[in-house]
Design a protein around this motif. Structure first.
Motif, PDB file in Angstrom:
ATOM      1  N   ASP A 362      41.395  44.136  45.510  1.00  0.00           N
ATOM      2  CA  ASP A 362      41.862  43.831  44.157  1.00  0.00           C
ATOM      3  C   ASP A 362      43.103  44.669  43.842  1.00  0.00           C
ATOM      4  OD1 ASP A 362      42.131  43.051  41.587  1.00  0.00           O
ATOM      5  OD2 ASP A 362      40.374  44.134  40.832  1.00  0.00           O
ATOM      6  N   GLY A 364      45.783  44.168  42.096  1.00  0.00           N
ATOM      7  CA  GLY A 364      46.243  44.240  40.711  1.00  0.00           C
ATOM      8  C   GLY A 364      45.231  44.906  39.781  1.00  0.00           C
ATOM      9  N   THR A 366      42.499  43.861  38.538  1.00  0.00           N
ATOM     10  CA  THR A 366      42.136  42.964  37.447  1.00  0.00           C
ATOM     11  C   THR A 366      40.636  42.744  37.360  1.00  0.00           C
ATOM     12  OG1 THR A 366      42.435  41.139  38.980  1.00  0.00           O
ATOM     13  CG2 THR A 366      44.302  41.661  37.541  1.00  0.00           C
ATOM     14  N   THR A 368      39.070  40.901  39.292  1.00  0.00           N
ATOM     15  CA  THR A 368      38.783  39.661  40.015  1.00  0.00           C
ATOM     16  C   THR A 368      39.760  39.540  41.182  1.00  0.00           C
ATOM     17  OG1 THR A 368      40.286  38.440  38.595  1.00  0.00           O
ATOM     18  CG2 THR A 368      37.920  38.369  38.023  1.00  0.00           C
ATOM     19  N   LEU A 369      39.365  38.731  42.147  1.00  0.00           N
ATOM     20  CA  LEU A 369      40.259  38.488  43.283  1.00  0.00           C
ATOM     21  C   LEU A 369      40.840  37.100  43.155  1.00  0.00           C
ATOM     22  CD1 LEU A 369      38.329  39.716  46.455  1.00  0.00           C
ATOM     23  CD2 LEU A 369      39.813  41.015  44.926  1.00  0.00           C
ATOM     24  N   GLU A 373      45.092  37.733  46.921  1.00  0.00           N
ATOM     25  CA  GLU A 373      44.421  39.009  47.193  1.00  0.00           C
ATOM     26  C   GLU A 373      43.302  38.810  48.216  1.00  0.00           C
ATOM     27  OE1 GLU A 373      44.689  41.402  42.962  1.00  0.00           O
ATOM     28  OE2 GLU A 373      43.219  39.795  43.180  1.00  0.00           O
TER      29      GLU A 373
HETATM   30 MG    MG Z   1      42.854  40.968  41.147  1.00  0.00          MG
END
Ligand code: MG
Ligand code: FAD
Ligand code: MG
Ligand code: MG
Ligand code: MG
Length: 546
Positions: A362, A364, A366, A368-369, A373
Motif C-alpha cells: 500500500d 499510497g 490509503t 486499500t490496494l 499497487e
Molecule cells: Mg493504496
C-alpha cells in the motif's frame, strides 16, 4: 520478502580477496562442507568462488548415485559403476578433502570434531578438530528402525554401496546354503524366504530387482531349490508407493500379485530375531512370527546422532528434523547451512506476514490496494511463498488478481480484509519437500549459486520486507522444481509420474528410465560403465558369484 538484513549470516561472511595496503593477505573465509552425497557433491560442483577456503569432510571419498543402488543388489549394475571419486573434483576446484566423520558440531565456538574411519587395514582411529567460518551440513540421514528390537543386528539396510554388496552376497549365500545336502524342505524354505520391510520406492524397487533375479537367473543357476523361494513385502500402511499416483500404486500391487510377491499391507514389524521376523497385523492385532533367510529394512529415514546433538544445542531439540529457513540457513544458529535429507525447510506462512505484506504494498498508505499497487507485489508474493503458486494451480487460476477478483468482484480496490480472505486458504498448500536426490541436488546447486554471488550482496540493509526493485542484488529463496519420479517395478517395466499429472507405466517407460538415469549420472566415466553393465546383463545375464 524476509530477505537479508545487515545482521544476516550471508552478509557477515562477505569477503573480498583484497590485500591490505602493506601487502598482507586477508584470511579467506573457511567453508567446511560435511558430506559428499547428492547435496554436498552438487554444492561443491557448482561452487566457483575463489574467495573461499573450502574444506570437505566425509567418511566416504566418493559420490554415490543412489537411484541405481537397488540394481547393484542383484548384479545388474556393478557398484564401481555408480560411484564417482571426489578427489578429482577436489583437485580441479582446489578444495581440500579429509576422509573422516564429523562426530560433534560445536556451534558456539564454530568448531567441529572429527574422527577418521576405522578402516579394515588401518586399525584404530585418528581424531581432530576443525574450525569454520561457514558450515554447510550435507550429511544426509540414517535408516530409521523406529527402535524396533533386533533390526540393527539382523536386518540389512540399503543406503550405501557396501550395503548393496552385502545384500548381494547374502542373497547368493542363501541360495548356496539352501543347495547343500541333508536339509529338509522346511529348512530350505526358511533360508530362501526373503523379507523386505517398507513399501516405499526403495523397498518396492528392491523387491522387484530381487524378483527379476529369481526369475531370470536363479531359475537357471539353482533349478533344484527355486521352488522354495519366496519374497514377502511388508508394509504398515494400506498401500505401497503411497506417495505416488493411485494408478501407479494399483498397477504395482497387481503386478506384484501376478509375480507371486507376497505383499502384506497393514502389517507392522515389531521385532526381528536371528531366525524369525514378527509382525503385528493392524486389523486383528495379532502377532505373527515367520522364519526368514534374509531381511532388508527400508522404512524411511531419521536424523543422524551428530545432528540430533546439534539440534539440542541450538534449541531445536523438540523437532524431528533440523529446520532451516527458505535460504537453507539453520534456524537458531549463525553461519550454518543445511541441505538435502538432513534438514527440512520451515516455510513461512502468508497469514503470518499478511499485515506487513499489505502495508508494504500500500504505497499510497490509503488503507486499500489499487490494481497498480497490487500488481507491484504479486510477483514477490509468489516468489516468497511457493504455496501461493501451488494454490493457484490447484484452483486453476492464472494469477492472484483472479483470486482477488473472485473474492471481491471486478477491479475495485481491496482492503486488508478482502486481501486476507483471498489468501486465507493458500497456506493449506504448504508441504515438506520429499527426501530425494532431486531435492538434494537442486539445493546444493542453489546454495552454491548464492555463495558464488556473495560479494555482490549489496551494502544497503534490507528490511524485513523487501519488494522488487529495491536494490539490485538479493538472494531468492530456494524453489524446488519437480521433474517427475520413477518407480521401477521389475520385468523391464517402470512407472513414472511426470509433472502435469502425467502417469506412464510399462516397457517404454523403462526405456525412458534408462535414458534419464544415464543422463543424470555425474560423469561420462560412470555413464559408460553403467550403460555397459546394462548391455552386459542383456547379453550374458547377471553374475552370480558372491
Ligand atoms: Mg493504496
Ligand atoms: P546423501 O546423499 O546420503 O549424502 C550424505 C553424505 O554425508 C555421504 O557422503 C555420507 O558419507 C556423508 N556423511 C554421513 N555422516 C557424516 C558425518 N557425520 N560427517 C560427515 N559426512 C557424513 N532419490 C531420487 O530422487 N530418486 C531415486 O531414484 C532415488 N533412489 C534411491 C534409492 C536408494 C536405495 C536410496 C537409499 C535413496 C534413493 N533416493 C532417490 C534418495 C536420495 O539418495 C537421497 O535423497 C539423497 O541421497 C539425499 O542427499 P544428501 O546429500 O542429503 O545425503
Ligand atoms: Mg550430501
Ligand atoms: Mg548420495
Ligand atoms: Mg530435506
Amino acid at each position: 520478502l524476509l530477505a537479508y538484513s545487515d545482521s544476516s549470516p550471508l552478509k557477515r561472511v562477505l569477503v573480498t580477496d583484497a590485500t591490505h595496503s602493506d601487502g598482507q593477505q586477508i584470511r579467506k573465509k573457511k567453508v567446511v562442507v560435511l558430506g559428499s552425497g547428492w547435496s554436498g557433491y552438487s554444492f561443491l560442483n557448482y561452487l566457483n568462488n575463489p574467495n573461499y577456503d573450502v574444506q570437505v569432510v566425509s567418511p566416504r571419498n566418493f559420490f554415490l548415485f543412489t537411484p541405481l543402488l537397488p540394481s547393484v543388489t542383484n548384479g545388474t549394475v556393478e557398484a564401481r559403476s555408480i560411484v564417482e571419486p571426489i578427489r578429482g573434483l577436489m583437485r580441479k576446484k582446489g578444495f581440500e578433502y579429509k576422509e573422516a566423520e564429523c562426530v560433534k558440531i560445536d556451534a558456539s565456538n564454530k568448531k567441529i570434531h572429527c574422527r577418521s574411519k576405522d578402516g579394515s587395514s588401518l586399525k584404530g582411529t585418528t581424531e581432530f578438530d576443525m574450525d569454520y567460518d561457514i558450515l554447510v551440513i550435507a550429511v544426509g540421514a540414517k535408516p530409521n528402525t523406529f527402535n524396533t528390537p533386533g533390526v540393527e543386528e539382523h536386518a540389512h539396510f540399503l543406503k550405501e554401496a557396501d550395503d548393496a554388496l552385502k545384500i548381494r552376497k547374502s542373497v547368493i549365500d542363501c541360495f548356496e546354503r539352501a543347495s547343500l545336502p541333508d536339509l529338509n524342505e522346511e529348512e530350505r524354505k526358511k533360508i530362501l524366504h526373503f523379507v523386505v520391510v517398507g513399501g516405499g520406492p526403495t523397498g518396492v524397487e528392491f523387491s522387484a530387482e530381487l524378483h527379476d533375479f529369481l526369475v531370470e537367473d536363479v531359475a537357471k543357476i539353482y533349478p533344484k531349490v527355486q521352488e522354495f523361494t519366496r519374497i514377502t513385502l511388508l508394509e504398515a500402511g494400506d498401500h505401497i508407493l503411497n506417495m505416488f499416483d493411485k494408478r501407479i500404486t494399483a498397477f504395482a500391487e497387481e503386478k506384484f500379485q501376478r509375480d507371486g510377491i507376497d505383499l502384506k499391507t497393514g502389517s507392522m514389524v515389531v521385532g526381528v530375531t536371528a531366525d524369525e521376523i514378527s509382525t503385528k497385523e493392524r486389523e486383528t492385532g495379532k502377532i505373527v512370527s515367520e522364519p526368514y533367510g534374509m531381511v532388508v529394512w527400508s522404512t524411511g529415514i531419521g536424523s543422524r546422532p551428530v545432528i540430533r546433538d546439534f539440534m539440542q544445542q541450538i534449541g531445536q531439540g523438540q523437532r524431528r528434523v533440523l529446520a532451516t529457513d527458505e535460504w537453507l540457513r539453520v534456524e537458531g544458529c549463525d553461519s550454518v547451512y543445511a541441505l538435502g535429507d538432513t534438514a527440512t525447510i520451515n516455510q513461512r506462512r502468508v497469514m503470518e506476514d499478511i499485515a506487513e505484506i499489505f502495508s508494504k504494498a500500500d504505497k499510497g498508505k490509503t488503507g486499500t490496494l489499487n490494481k497498480k499497487e497490487f500488481n507491484g507485489v504479486v510477483k514477490d508474493i509468489c516468489q516468497r511463498y511457493p504455496q501461493v503458486e501451488l494454490y493457484l494451480k490447484k484452483k486453476k487460476l492464472r494469477n492472484i488478481a483472479n483470486l482477488l477478483k473472485s473474492a471481491n468482484g471486478e477491479d475495485t480496490e481491496v482492503d486488508i480484509e478482502n486481501f486476507k480472505q483471498a489468501l486465507s486458504e493458500v497456506d493449506s498448500q504448504m508441504k515438506n519437500l520429499p527426501p530425494t536426490a532431486q531435492v538434494a541436488s537442486q539445493q546444493g546447486k542453489y546454495l552454491a549459486k548464492c555463495f558464488n554471488r556473495m560479494e555482490k550482496c549489496e551494502e544497503k540493509p534490507e528490511g524485513p520486507l523487501r519488494f522488487r526493485g529495491e536494490g539490485r542484488h538479493r538472494f531468492q529463496p530456494f524453489r524446488y522444481r519437480h521433474f517427475g519420479s520413477f518407480a521401477p517395478l521389475g520385468g523391464e517395466q517402470t512407472a513414472a509420474e511426470l509433472p502435469g499429472d502425467w502417469v506412464s507405466i510399462g516397457h517404454s517407460t523403462q526405456w525412458l528410465w534408462y535414458s534419464v538415469y544415464a543422463s543424470k549420472l555425474v560423469s561420462w566415466r560412470t555413464r559408460m560403465l553403467v550403460v555397459s553393465d546394462w548391455a552386459r546383463r542383456f547379453v550374458f545375464g547377471r553374475d552370480s558369484s558372491s
